[in-house]
Design a protein around this motif. Structure first.
Motif, PDB file in Angstrom:
ATOM      1  N   ALA A  68      45.902  14.563  40.572  1.00  0.00           N
ATOM      2  CA  ALA A  68      45.230  14.834  41.852  1.00  0.00           C
ATOM      3  C   ALA A  68      45.801  13.891  42.899  1.00  0.00           C
ATOM      4  CB  ALA A  68      43.726  14.652  41.705  1.00  0.00           C
ATOM      5  N   VAL A  69      47.017  14.265  43.362  1.00  0.00           N
ATOM      6  CA  VAL A  69      47.698  13.382  44.301  1.00  0.00           C
ATOM      7  C   VAL A  69      46.968  13.353  45.639  1.00  0.00           C
ATOM      8  CG1 VAL A  69      49.991  13.477  43.297  1.00  0.00           C
ATOM      9  CG2 VAL A  69      49.238  15.282  44.860  1.00  0.00           C
ATOM     10  N   GLY A  70      47.015  12.191  46.230  1.00  0.00           N
ATOM     11  CA  GLY A  70      46.330  12.006  47.501  1.00  0.00           C
ATOM     12  C   GLY A  70      47.185  12.463  48.675  1.00  0.00           C
ATOM     13  N   LEU A  71      46.602  12.320  49.839  1.00  0.00           N
ATOM     14  CA  LEU A  71      47.271  12.741  51.066  1.00  0.00           C
ATOM     15  C   LEU A  71      47.885  11.515  51.743  1.00  0.00           C
ATOM     16  CD1 LEU A  71      45.738  15.205  50.306  1.00  0.00           C
ATOM     17  CD2 LEU A  71      44.754  15.316  52.610  1.00  0.00           C
ATOM     18  N   GLY A  82      48.621  18.376  42.058  1.00  0.00           N
ATOM     19  CA  GLY A  82      47.562  19.301  42.429  1.00  0.00           C
ATOM     20  C   GLY A  82      48.092  20.437  43.282  1.00  0.00           C
ATOM     21  N   LEU A  83      49.048  20.094  44.181  1.00  0.00           N
ATOM     22  CA  LEU A  83      49.558  21.139  45.055  1.00  0.00           C
ATOM     23  C   LEU A  83      50.405  22.138  44.267  1.00  0.00           C
ATOM     24  CD1 LEU A  83      49.256  21.890  47.993  1.00  0.00           C
ATOM     25  CD2 LEU A  83      51.319  20.611  48.523  1.00  0.00           C
ATOM     26  N   GLU A  84      51.121  21.623  43.295  1.00  0.00           N
ATOM     27  CA  GLU A  84      51.872  22.533  42.427  1.00  0.00           C
ATOM     28  C   GLU A  84      50.910  23.429  41.659  1.00  0.00           C
ATOM     29  OE1 GLU A  84      55.609  19.400  41.872  1.00  0.00           O
ATOM     30  OE2 GLU A  84      54.195  19.686  40.223  1.00  0.00           O
ATOM     31  N   MET A  85      49.798  22.832  41.275  1.00  0.00           N
ATOM     32  CA  MET A  85      48.777  23.609  40.556  1.00  0.00           C
ATOM     33  C   MET A  85      48.265  24.754  41.430  1.00  0.00           C
ATOM     34  SD  MET A  85      47.335  23.775  37.621  1.00  0.00           S
ATOM     35  CE  MET A  85      45.914  24.536  36.847  1.00  0.00           C
ATOM     36  N   GLU A  86      48.133  24.443  42.769  1.00  0.00           N
ATOM     37  CA  GLU A  86      47.681  25.488  43.696  1.00  0.00           C
ATOM     38  C   GLU A  86      48.620  26.687  43.626  1.00  0.00           C
ATOM     39  OE1 GLU A  86      44.988  25.807  45.641  1.00  0.00           O
ATOM     40  OE2 GLU A  86      44.206  23.844  45.011  1.00  0.00           O
ATOM     41  N   ARG A  87      49.918  26.396  43.634  1.00  0.00           N
ATOM     42  CA  ARG A  87      50.883  27.477  43.601  1.00  0.00           C
ATOM     43  C   ARG A  87      50.861  28.202  42.264  1.00  0.00           C
ATOM     44  NH1 ARG A  87      50.633  29.474  47.337  1.00  0.00           N
ATOM     45  NH2 ARG A  87      52.448  30.761  46.944  1.00  0.00           N
ATOM     46  N   LEU A  88      50.560  27.430  41.218  1.00  0.00           N
ATOM     47  CA  LEU A  88      50.557  27.998  39.873  1.00  0.00           C
ATOM     48  C   LEU A  88      49.397  28.966  39.683  1.00  0.00           C
ATOM     49  CD1 LEU A  88      52.559  27.440  37.645  1.00  0.00           C
ATOM     50  CD2 LEU A  88      51.010  25.693  36.730  1.00  0.00           C
ATOM     51  N   VAL A  89      48.288  28.654  40.316  1.00  0.00           N
ATOM     52  CA  VAL A  89      47.130  29.537  40.125  1.00  0.00           C
ATOM     53  C   VAL A  89      47.091  30.638  41.177  1.00  0.00           C
ATOM     54  CG1 VAL A  89      45.737  27.790  38.966  1.00  0.00           C
ATOM     55  CG2 VAL A  89      45.590  28.029  41.444  1.00  0.00           C
ATOM     56  N   SER A  90      47.998  30.522  42.172  1.00  0.00           N
ATOM     57  CA  SER A  90      47.932  31.493  43.258  1.00  0.00           C
ATOM     58  C   SER A  90      48.546  32.823  42.841  1.00  0.00           C
ATOM     59  CB  SER A  90      48.688  30.958  44.473  1.00  0.00           C
ATOM     60  OG  SER A  90      48.803  31.985  45.428  1.00  0.00           O
ATOM     61  N   ALA A  91      47.849  33.893  43.175  1.00  0.00           N
ATOM     62  CA  ALA A  91      48.343  35.229  42.852  1.00  0.00           C
ATOM     63  C   ALA A  91      49.675  35.478  43.540  1.00  0.00           C
ATOM     64  CB  ALA A  91      47.322  36.266  43.281  1.00  0.00           C
ATOM     65  N   CYS A 117      40.602  15.193  46.957  1.00  0.00           N
ATOM     66  CA  CYS A 117      41.092  15.333  45.582  1.00  0.00           C
ATOM     67  C   CYS A 117      39.974  15.618  44.579  1.00  0.00           C
ATOM     68  CB  CYS A 117      41.853  14.087  45.169  1.00  0.00           C
ATOM     69  SG  CYS A 117      42.738  13.325  46.521  1.00  0.00           S
ATOM     70  N   CYS A 118      38.837  14.960  44.763  1.00  0.00           N
ATOM     71  CA  CYS A 118      37.727  15.194  43.841  1.00  0.00           C
ATOM     72  C   CYS A 118      37.375  16.673  43.835  1.00  0.00           C
ATOM     73  CB  CYS A 118      36.497  14.395  44.257  1.00  0.00           C
ATOM     74  SG  CYS A 118      36.657  12.637  43.931  1.00  0.00           S
ATOM     75  N   MET A 119      37.328  17.219  45.029  1.00  0.00           N
ATOM     76  CA  MET A 119      36.867  18.588  45.106  1.00  0.00           C
ATOM     77  C   MET A 119      37.948  19.579  44.725  1.00  0.00           C
ATOM     78  SD  MET A 119      33.855  17.994  45.512  1.00  0.00           S
ATOM     79  CE  MET A 119      33.285  19.660  45.404  1.00  0.00           C
ATOM     80  N   TYR A 120      39.199  19.275  45.102  1.00  0.00           N
ATOM     81  CA  TYR A 120      40.218  20.260  44.690  1.00  0.00           C
ATOM     82  C   TYR A 120      40.425  20.214  43.183  1.00  0.00           C
ATOM     83  CZ  TYR A 120      44.669  17.372  44.778  1.00  0.00           C
ATOM     84  OH  TYR A 120      45.690  16.503  44.553  1.00  0.00           O
ATOM     85  N   THR A 121      40.231  19.037  42.611  1.00  0.00           N
ATOM     86  CA  THR A 121      40.316  18.949  41.157  1.00  0.00           C
ATOM     87  C   THR A 121      39.206  19.791  40.514  1.00  0.00           C
ATOM     88  OG1 THR A 121      41.261  16.766  41.302  1.00  0.00           O
ATOM     89  CG2 THR A 121      40.234  17.355  39.207  1.00  0.00           C
ATOM     90  N   ALA A 122      38.010  19.636  41.038  1.00  0.00           N
ATOM     91  CA  ALA A 122      36.878  20.411  40.507  1.00  0.00           C
ATOM     92  C   ALA A 122      37.180  21.899  40.637  1.00  0.00           C
ATOM     93  CB  ALA A 122      35.611  20.034  41.254  1.00  0.00           C
ATOM     94  N   LYS A 123      37.728  22.243  41.796  1.00  0.00           N
ATOM     95  CA  LYS A 123      38.033  23.656  42.030  1.00  0.00           C
ATOM     96  C   LYS A 123      39.098  24.141  41.055  1.00  0.00           C
ATOM     97  CE  LYS A 123      41.222  24.704  44.760  1.00  0.00           C
ATOM     98  NZ  LYS A 123      42.057  24.678  45.940  1.00  0.00           N
ATOM     99  N   GLN A 124      40.156  23.336  40.904  1.00  0.00           N
ATOM    100  CA  GLN A 124      41.235  23.765  40.011  1.00  0.00           C
ATOM    101  C   GLN A 124      40.754  23.824  38.563  1.00  0.00           C
ATOM    102  OE1 GLN A 124      44.470  21.112  40.907  1.00  0.00           O
ATOM    103  NE2 GLN A 124      45.060  22.247  42.746  1.00  0.00           N
ATOM    104  N   ALA A 125      39.903  22.869  38.206  1.00  0.00           N
ATOM    105  CA  ALA A 125      39.349  22.888  36.852  1.00  0.00           C
ATOM    106  C   ALA A 125      38.578  24.190  36.628  1.00  0.00           C
ATOM    107  CB  ALA A 125      38.448  21.672  36.643  1.00  0.00           C
TER     108      ALA A 125
END
Lengths: 282, 666, 143, 337, 326
Positions: B501-504, B362-371, B415-423
């Motif tokens: 959606a890796v946990g903390l 998920g964190l990699e996904m954050e970087r992937l979608v980040s401008a 994770c539930c919410m960041y997944t929803a957000k990333q989706a």
């Protein structure tokens, strides 16, 4: 409960009143106690100067001078300084609580012999407690004695025992009181200095007088010196000794000063008796 | 004056928490027969106002001078009852508690056995209470400054609050820039704010605040002392760049021979950097750092004919002679905001994270979608054969959370919410993408969460209830084997990209902080708060507070709220300027002390020293305790052969009667 | 044996780890035998080994001491001292023939409610197996 | 009173029957010789030498309960001391010690515990034929066949034991054994005298104690006290194992709601013995304590009870680990100016 | 052993103004006895001896001598005390220095390399004590006994004291002056005493010690003779709190011995004095040596070898054994 002729079995007594004479770490608390057994109350008798083993079951016993005079009937008084395990336990007791008492032990002031004489007491600190019965006895039998002079001092005014009683006594005819404290305090109307110096200040005449002193060893030593300077004969000087005791009846062995067993031969000794006992003032 | 101990015993029902298992009446009756017990009562809730009032009234009316409360753990309510004693005019240390809840009624079922045990615990408490001594806690001056460890959003917020209140803050960050995890995020749920946009101003504020002294690329090395008076040593790691000269122009990084060859941590390894680098464009401070483990000159002593960065730097800021620097300072409070690490998905090999480049976290996904990310915000992945824009995308939830097999029983909460957000973001950026979310439960408990979840589902994202059992490759696709547990249908889903959606998890180097600050861990291995409900930002070490994910997983608003709470707590000693020193410290009986110095050797706080005293004309050495330094652990006393040093309230003569009471000989 | 012997066990727990761990066992409602009775001390380093001797003399059939794991001591080093001292005591007790099952020591952290249960169960089982320890009891008040 | 002969072949029966009377006799217990209960069937062997622990331990136990009490209960419970006992093989010195200690326990206040035990005990002494190295009983008024403190004196004549009834109690016991005993003739009594003389002649160490009680007060500050006490460890060996030492401590012990007051041996050689709670100690060093020990035995006791409180058993000299030798000290006292 | 050399050294020391006395040994008053001897002037050295009977550890007197209150206006006597030490005794001196029980500046240590001491109780069975003090010397590896005017060679194995059989440090480990040549340390014997007990089962061990502790007279000679038991106010004498009741019985006696042994753990230098002085013959050495063995074998620590060393129970190593901990 009778002690069945067993000198180790104490009587139980109930504390009817207690109050603090002094404060501080080594404070002095006075107890007024009454024996629980009416037969003991009836048969008990002591003479001024005698001691008793008082204690708390489960903690132990301590030899304490009976500070009430036989003339004060119906109760015994003890003034106890908090020092060790037993006296600390005693200090925790309040009116209504029980303590144990056995005795009376030891000899006493030869009050009969002293009839017709002037009595001079010289006390310091808790040392006034053993002197109190003789003071009270003489006061109660003033007609038999030629006068009573009391010299008493302590470190501070807060360390003086029986303060009110001195004020009362001073009002009696034939009674003279001299108080002192070691260091000056505001509002202190009496002498400031050590007891031996006050003794010289008062400078009593040895004429027909018996001097009785009790207090810390160092004070006693100087009082004796000064009494000699005032020409008191050895036979005119009395003191009471105190040593560690366990049985109070001459068996356990530890209270001897030389050949004298303080518990049985004492606690009252004349200076004539003690002057050649090297351990007496050790 | 020696008072006769008059003990009042108060047995708490704690509703039925205690009363259901322990016969409180019987315990009360038993207590009445114990020595020095003047009164014994029981009551539904001793800690309640009326409960405390009972005690206070008895103190006044019955002349109680010792109080025994048999209730919950002293770790819970000792302060409460001490305060009650104090309010009734009694020394607060005349309290002893018998723990008949946590260590009796809650752990035993047999009513008879529990009642008997409760009686013994009460007897032990009474036997100790009789011998308690009055203690007075002293106050010492508190250093009007704080240390904040970790400059993520929690640390930054806390530092700003404390600094704004007018106190000096030392903000220490391990990495070259402040910002922490939040800086890595693209958008935040559920509001879809730009993470960097809301964070960057705070980063700058923290760097520029007159009351904040910022130490980046630094680590706390040593902490000693106690609340109000901590001594801190910070290691400022050598950056090999003189930050006073560096303008952040970036000329050096362009020239570095390793430029673009080292995976960039900030981008979770998706992007590359050189050996001299700025972690991310908005980094604060905007100063370059040389990675000593990578730099050719530092590792091999040679970098071509000479380090190119040196040549390139117009300000002459590169300094290979730089060494680590130790900075010492004193603070009154310490705030720990060291954040989290994400679960390492290689621990779940069935998901193939280590095998397939198109399985990402998920964190990699954050970087992937980040401008500002390595792809400039374009979702492009390598499927093992080629770079593609994924069309079939699956998210798998609860990776490393709620999973006993990897040792993490807890829910990571975000994770539930960041997944929803990333989706949502995927759908936004690749409108024709088919997005599935494999979940077991969806937790949308926060403000606006449920609404957001609802919105995402309405956007066409399919939620499939199932826990994938395997991911493998088929052609250029990944196949997810999963059973749809709602329909009990086994599925094989072919996708281009799997986002786990890796946990903390607690920081892998949390141990260091634990040892530094004497913190404890809760079963989830996050730092343990002093009380889970009532003291969530305090720790067992006075003056040390927790903020953010180091205490447990939480989202940004919760993190900020906790940071503000921790800052407020830390401000108490700072604002008062004084802290109370625990009165339960060691005391030396100089009359019996042999001066052997065992206690001096033992004391971990150097609180004991030998001093020369006159003992009846002889000059002898004896131990003396510096009460401000002593923490009352009592290790000295167990090592003292003459029992001359004793911790107050835990003296031998107070403990031996407890032993007797529990042994049955009272 | 019609009735099983219920040993009396006195435990010394450090405030920060083991006592907190025992509290956690409580809040988690983890059930364990009631034979264990806890004396709270601030640190396992506070436990004077002679407490153990005294407890055995005063009626304990077993003694348990529990502190923080090495490195976790709230006071940094207290449990290291405890470890050294209590090892010596354990050797001494065993040497004079005290059943080693009467003495246990454990590291239980604030988060180890379950471990606390296990430790208690072991201590109780051990002491039960060792039987009542009357031989060393402070002599009953008698003649 | 009669003198009887017990043929040695009757010894097992004699002791066997005595065993039914709560018999104590010297025995090795864990390597230490002391008086131990004899059970029926045990053989009693009386060999040379004396017990390490004197038989005083039976009359004045090392710890004894004075009374018990309980919280919330009126009054105190006294121990029942009502069991008669026979002590067999007590050496004359140890018996003399009992007679000496009797005086103290009878002085003014009677000590009911000691005296009751004393009354209930029948002491059968065994005359010495081979004195030990440090025996010096003859220097302090005793002898190998001294009868003081004994109820029956027993002398080993080789083939048989001579048993002399010395008190009513002793005679009564002998009367119970008439069936085993024969009337002793004059020759037996003569033989006894002869053996006693021979034994006395074998005593190696002696000191002339005449004048010591009178001399001691004048030697109060003599340097000899420093000299003889310098090596003293301040332990309780010399006093605990002395048959005449009788000092005790009294302590309360509590267990739950019950408790007892008990007394236990104490020693004047301990620093605590005289230490006031204030910390002041009238006998602050081993010098004063050693001086007190000697003075108590050789001066104060003489002063109070007319007898030296030392029976010359030699235990203190024998057992002192640092060779503080009473005989040597007495010699030094004698030699002092 | 050259006694003249020893006496010369001693005379030199006691003649110094800053020396209060020298503690040595002299012949006892009878039999095998030897007495600790305090020499204040040069004339006194004539009686000084060092023989196989000088088994006692004089280091105990460094702390046993009472410190009397100093009268106001006077100065305490701070002159040095000189002391003769064998190997084992010297370890006591070191340990005292470690725990600041003595001040190095106030002690003069005269080291005597020790070929081994005699346990006279072993001898007395064969050669009874005599009224006159006997003499003993070392002769080669053996002992020479002068008994009733006869010279008897006593083989080493027959009379060597147990502690000497186990000795690892016959040469003094600290001294300001040494008299005599260092002796060649011998291979310490297997500690059969401790081994015998270790080999027993727990109930057998209990039975063994129950018999031993039951006969304890609580005369405190073991404590008082110990050079390392020197608290002015021993906790075992104290009544508040009471660790050990004054009453004599197995339970209290055992508590006393456990406390004593524990307090010496990591401190005991195995001089064996406690066992030697015990009038009840309790093998206290076996108690102390067991712990000393544990400390030596499991912690690699031997007390009394280094005056600058750390006190064992007041130190730790992170890697200390903890296999016994759950």
């Amino acid at each position: 409960m009778k002690n069945q002729g067993n000198p180790y079995i104490p009587h139980t007594a109930t504390i009817v009143d207690t109050w603090y004479e002094t404060g501080g770490e080594r404070c002095i608390k006075t107890f007024k106690v009454v024996f629980d057994d009416p037969a003991v109350r009836e048969s008990w008798s002591h003479r001024p100067g005698q001691c008793a083993m008082i204690g708390v079951l489960g903690v132990g016993e301590s030899m304490i001078s009976i500070s009430s005079s036989p003339t004060e009937e119906g109760y015994l008084r003890f003034s106890v300084m908090k020092a060790g395990k037993v006296t600390t336990a005693l200090h925790q007791l309040e009116a209504g609580d029980k303590m144990t008492v056995r005795g009376p032990y030891g000899n006493s002031f030869p009050v009969e012999e002293w009839k017709g004489k002037k009595i001079l007491t010289i006390g310091g600190g808790i040392g006034q407690a053993p002197l109190r019965p003789i003071v009270e006895y003489v006061k109660a039998n003033m007609k038999d004695y030629a006068g009573l002079t009391m010299i008493y001092g302590a470190r501070t005014s807060g360390d003086l025992c029986f303060k009110n009683e001195f004020a009362e006594a001073a009002k009696c005819e034939g009674v003279c009181c001299h108080l002192s404290i070691d260091v000056a305090e505001e509002g202190w109307p009496h002498y400031v200095g050590f007891v031996p110096s006050l003794l010289m200040e008062v400078s009593p005449s040895p004429e027909n007088t018996i001097a009785i002193t009790c207090g810390p060893p160092i004070m006693i030593r100087f009082v004796l010196e000064n009494l000699k300077k005032l020409n008191f004969a050895d036979e005119q000087i009395y003191t009471t000794l105190e040593n560690r005791m366990k049985c109070g009846i001459g068996k356990c062995g530890r209270c001897n000063a030389g050949h004298l067993y303080v518990c049985k031969d004492g606690p009252v000794f004349s200076y004539a008796q003690l002057k050649n006992v090297p351990e007496a003032f050790a | 004056m020696t008072e006769k101990p008059k003990v009042g015993v108060y047995v708490c029902h704690c509703g039925i928490n205690i009363a259901a298992t322990v016969d409180v009446e019987a315990v009360t009756e038993y207590a009445k027969g114990l020595p020095n017990v003047v009164i014994a009562r029981n009551y539904a809730y001793m800690c309640s106002d009326p409960g405390q009032l009972l005690i206070k009234e008895d103190i006044k009316e019955k002349g109680l001078n010792r109080v025994v409360v048999a209730s919950c753990s002293p770790r819970m309510h000792e302060p409460t009852f001490r305060k009650a004693l104090q309010e009734a005019g009694l020394n607060p240390y005349f309290l002893e508690m018998a723990n008949i809840r946590e260590q009796c009624s809650w752990v035993h079922e047999d009513r008879e056995a529990a009642t008997e045990k409760a009686k013994q615990l009460v007897a032990a408490a009474v036997s100790k209470a009789r011998l308690l001594e009055p203690l007075t806690s002293r106050e010492v001056d508190a250093e009007p400054s704080a240390l904040v460890i970790g400059a993520g959003i929690a640390g930054i917020q806390a530092a700003l609050d404390i600094a704004d209140a007018g106190f000096k803050v030392y903000l220490v960050e391990k990495s070259p820039s402040v910002g922490g995890r939040m800086a890595q995020l693209d958008k935040t749920f559920p509001t879809l704010d730009c993470s960097a946009c809301i964070l960057t101003p705070k980063m700058v504020d923290a760097a520029n605040h007159p009351n904040i002294e910022l130490f980046t690329y630094s680590e706390v090395e040593e902490v000693s002392g106690y609340i109000g008076n901590f001594e801190v040593k910070v290691r400022k790691k050598a950056r090999y760049v003189d930050v006073s000269k560096c303008t952040g122009c970036g000329a050096c990084a362009k020239e570095c021979r390793l430029a673009g060859r080292i995976p960039n941590e900030f981008d979770e390894g998706l992007g590359k950097r050189g050996a001299i680098y700025l972690p991310f464009p908005q980094a604060v401070p905007a100063k370059y750092t040389i990675d000593p483990e990578k730099c050719l000159f530092l590792t091999r002593g040679k970098c071509g004919k000479g380090p190119k960065c040196v040549e390139a730097c117009p300000a002459g800021a590169i300094d290979f002679e730089q060494e680590d620097e130790i900075v010492s300072f004193r603070v009154g409070a310490i705030l720990v905001a060291t954040g989290f690490d994400v679960f390492d998905p290689t621990k779940k090999p069935e998901y193939g994270y280590a095998d397939y480049p198109n399985v990402i976290t998920g964190l990699e996904m954050e970087r992937l979608v980040s401008a500002s990310g390595p792809t400039g915000g374009n979702i492009v992945i390598h499927n093992g054969e080629e770079e593609i824009v994924p069309k079939d995308i699956a998210f798998i939830q609860c990776v490393g959370s709620r999973d006993k097999s990897v040792g993490n029983e807890y829910c990571s909460r975000v994770c539930c919410m960041y997944t929803a957000k990333q989706a949502h973001l995927v759908k936004d950026k690749i409108p024709d993408a088919r997005v599935r979310v494999y979940y077991m439960d969806v937790r949308a408990f926060g403000k606006g969460f449920e609404e957001f979840y609802d919105r995402v589902r309405r956007e066409g994202i399919r939620y499939v209830r199932g826990n994938p059992s395997e991911i493998f490759r088929r052609g250029n696709k990944l196949v997810i084997k999963v059973e749809d547990t709602l329909t009990a249908t086994p599925l094989e889903d072919e996708v281009d990209l799997v986002v786990l959606a890796v946990g903390l998890e607690p920081r892998r180097d949390a141990r260091k902080i634990i040892e530094l600050l004497r913190l404890s861990q809760s079963p989830d291995r996050f730092f343990l708060e002093a009380h889970p409900k009532l003291r969530p930002v305090d720790t067992a070490t006075d003056g040390v507070y927790l903020a953010g994910c180091c205490q447990g997983p939480k989202d940004i608003p919760d993190t900020v709220a906790q940071a503000k709470g921790a800052a407020a707590s830390a401000l108490i000693p700072l604002a008062r300027g004084k802290v109370a020193i625990d009165a339960q410290v060691a005391e030396v009986n100089e009359a019996t002390c042999r001066g052997c110095g065992f206690c001096v050797s033992i004391c971990p706080y150097s609180a004991i020293e030998l001093v020369t005293v006159n003992r009846m004309g002889h000059m002898v050495e004896v131990a003396r305790v510096n009460e401000a330094l002593c923490k009352g652990c009592g290790s000295c006393s167990a090592g003292c052969l003459s029992d001359s040093i004793q911790p107050r309230s835990f003296r031998d003569r107070q403990i031996l009667p407890q032993i007797a009471a529990l042994g049955g000989t009272r | 044996m019609s009735e099983q012997f219920e040993p009396n066990i006195v435990a010394f727990l450090c405030n920060w780890c083991s006592y907190a761990g025992a509290d956690l066992a409580g809040t988690s409602r983890i059930q364990y035998p009631a034979n264990i009775k806890v004396i709270r001390v601030m640190c396992s380093g506070r436990v004077n080994p002679l407490f153990v001797v005294n407890a055995l003399q005063q009626g304990a059939d077993g003694v348990l001491i529990s502190g923080c794991h090495p490195g976790d001591c709230h006071y940094m080093e207290g449990n290291f001292y405890a470890r050294r001292r209590l090892k010596l005591l354990k050797e001494l007790l065993e040497y004079i023939g005290v059943d080693p099952r009467r003495f246990n020591m454990s590291w239980v952290s604030a988060s180890e409610g379950h471990k606390w249960k296990e430790v208690v169960e072991k201590a109780v089982e051990d002491a039960r197996a060792a039987g009542p320890f009357n031989q060393f009891r402070r002599r009953q008040i008698g003649w | 009173m009669s003198a009887m002969l017990l043929p040695k072949d009757k010894w097992p029966e004699f002791t066997g029957r005595l065993a039914g009377k709560n018999l104590f006799a010297p025995a090795l217990q864990g390597g230490i010789k002391k008086f131990a209960p004899v059970a029926a069937g045990d053989t009693v062997t009386l060999d040379e030498g004396n017990t390490t622990v004197p038989p005083k331990a039976l009359l004045f136990p090392q710890t004894e309960t004075l009374f018990r009490f309980a919280e919330g209960e009126e009054g105190m419970e006294l121990p029942a001391i009502d069991e008669a006992a026979v002590l067999l093989g007590v050496r004359p010195c140890d018996a003399r010690a009992m007679a000496i200690v009797d005086k103290l326990f009878r002085w003014d206040y009677e000590d009911p515990y000691y005296l009751k035990r004393r009354e209930l005990a029948t002491i059968i002494g065994l005359a010495c034929s081979e004195p030990c190295l440090n025996c010096f009983c003859t220097s302090v008024g005793g002898g190998p066949a001294s009868t003081e403190g004994l109820d029956i004196l027993m002398v080993d004549l080789g083939e048989s034991y001579l048993l002399e009834g010395l008190t009513d109690k002793g005679q009564a016991l002998l009367d119970e054994f008439k069936d085993l005993l024969q009337e002793a003739g004059a020759d037996a009594l003569q033989r006894k005298e002869q053996l006693a003389q021979e034994a006395a002649a074998k005593i190696k160490r002696s000191v002339d104690t005449a004048g010591i009680p009178e001399a001691l007060p004048g030697l109060w500050e003599d340097p000899l006290w420093q000299r003889v006490s310098a090596a003293c460890l301040g332990c309780g060996i010399c006093t605990y194992l002395c048959p005449t030492c009788h000092c005790f401590d009294i302590q309360d012990e509590v267990e739950g709601a019950a408790g007892r007051r008990c007394r236990m041996w104490d020693s004047c050689m301990y620093a605590e013995y005289t230490k006031h709670t204030s910390g002041h100690n009238p006998r602050p060093t081993r010098r004063e304590r050693t001086r007190n020990r000697i003075n108590h035995k050789y001066s104060y006791y003489v002063d109070k009870f007319g007898v030296i409180a030392c029976v010359g058993c030699g235990r203190c000299s024998n057992l002192c680990p640092v060779n503080i030798d009473l005989i040597d000290i007495l010699r030094q006292v004698k030699a002092a100016p | 052993m050259d006694l003249n050399k020893l006496r010369e050294t001693a005379a030199g020391i006691v003649s110094r103004e800053d020396v209060k006395y020298l503690i040595g040994w002299r012949r006892g008053t009878f039999g095998y006895r030897v007495s600790p001897y305090f020499i204040e002037d040069a004339a006194g050295v004539e009686e000084l001896i060092f023989s196989p009977l000088c088994i006692s550890n004089l280091a105990t007197y460094l702390t046993l001598v009472e410190r009397l209150p100093v009268p106001r206006g006077q100065q305490p006597d701070e002159r040095k005390v000189a002391l003769l030490v064998k190997g084992c005794d010297s370890r006591a001196v070191n340990q005292l220095l470690v725990e600041k029980g003595i001040n190095r500046d106030r002690v003069i240590v005269v080291g005597l390399p020790c070929p081994g001491m005699v346990d006279w109780k072993l001898l007395a069975e064969k050669y009874p004590e005599t009224e006159a003090p006997v003499e003993m010397r070392w002769q080669g590896d053996d002992f020479l006994l002068v008994h009733n005017g006869q010279e008897i060679v006593v083989p080493r194995a027959e009379a060597l004291a147990e502690k000497c059989r186990l000795c690892r440090h016959p040469n003094p480990v600290i001294s300001d002056a040494t008299v005599g040549e260092p002796v060649q340390p011998w291979e310490p014997a297997e500690d059969s005493g401790v081994g015998e007990i270790e080999a027993k089962s727990a109930p057998e061990r209990w039975a063994y010690w129950e018999e031993q502790f039951s006969k304890c007279l609580r005369c405190y000679s073991c404590r008082n003779v110990c050079p390392l038991c020197y608290c002015e106010d021993c906790i075992l004498d104290r009544l508040n709190p009471t660790w050990v009741n004054r009453a004599f019985n197995f339970s209290e006696n055992t508590a006393f011995h456990l406390a004593r042994a524990f307090h010496l753990a990591g401190r005991c230098i195995e001089c064996g004095e406690c066992e030697r002085v015990c009038p009840a013959g309790i093998p206290l050495g076996r108690l102390n040596r067991k712990l000393a063995k544990t400390v030596r074998e499991e912690y690699g620590f031997e007390p009394g070898l280094d005056a600058e060393g750390e006190p064992f129970q007041a130190s730790y190593r992170p890697e200390d054994p903890e296999e016994f901990i759950l």
